[in-house]
Enzyme design. Sequence first.
Site, short mmCIF file in Angstrom:
data_model
loop_
_atom_site.label_atom_id
_atom_site.label_comp_id
_atom_site.label_asym_id
_atom_site.label_seq_id
_atom_site.Cartn_x
_atom_site.Cartn_y
_atom_site.Cartn_z
N ASP A 1 1.06 -1.25 0.04
CA ASP A 1 0.00 -0.01 0.10
C ASP A 1 0.86 1.09 0.12
OD1 ASP A 1 -2.37 -1.63 0.28
OD2 ASP A 1 -2.52 -1.42 2.28
N ASP B 1 -13.31 -4.39 -1.73
CA ASP B 1 -13.06 -4.19 -0.40
C ASP B 1 -14.54 -4.18 0.48
OD1 ASP B 1 -10.54 -3.52 -0.87
OD2 ASP B 1 -10.82 -1.52 -0.85
#
Length: 252
Positions: free
Chosen positions: A11, A130
């Site tokens: 990330d 997600d």
Amino acid sequence: MLAKRIIPCLDVKNGRTVKGINFVGLTDVGDPVELGARYAREGADELVFLDISATLEERNTFSQLVRKIADRLNIPFTVGGGIASLDDASRLLDAGADKITVNSAAVRRPELISEIATRYGSQFVVIAIDARLTEDGIWHVTTHGGSRLSERELFSWAKQAQDMGAGELMFTSMNHDGTRSGYPCDTFARLADELSIPIIASGGAGSVGDIADVFTLGKADAALAASIFHYGEITISELKKELQQRNIPVRL
């Protein structure tokens, strides 16, 4: 049986690799180019780089960083974050990415999946989902880095994305992300039963056993992990050797 893939996830925020728990509480864990190169040397099958604040900040993903990554890597890598148009996808693929992942923009406009798949082929398009399991027992799809609940539900949206041309699914359980408490294997198994495209499991890896479980019980084709690699708890080569000892096929 096809070899299972191990995919470290990086990330990226403001040019640095970060990690949090349940998508918050981010800490700096290193340079994404150097980390990616290290993981490639250790035996990673692929890498995923996610510009986690691109959609929230309404900007395009990091093309310059992608070029630097492409110069250093000899394994496939996927890039995501802020991809909202065919032009965005084209720019990243031209910069050297092997695949792109779409999330928030596809939830808003599913036709984006078809547009990219038609131009480049389904094998270039990974649908990232997600989702958060709420008290009503439903996996609600989120957008904007997990900060907004959408009206979509995990399983129906995954099937629609596949039908629109996605070549792979990367599902992250927000309930498990960064907790190192294991993957929700029952959910992954259901996805595997309902879909025909490969499934990448994300969110919850804390041990070799967790990854073994998502491959066997969860029927996942690949396991995405971050914390256990970023914090040096196990190397990718060590992980693969242990998985092989459990009769799980991996590329050594």
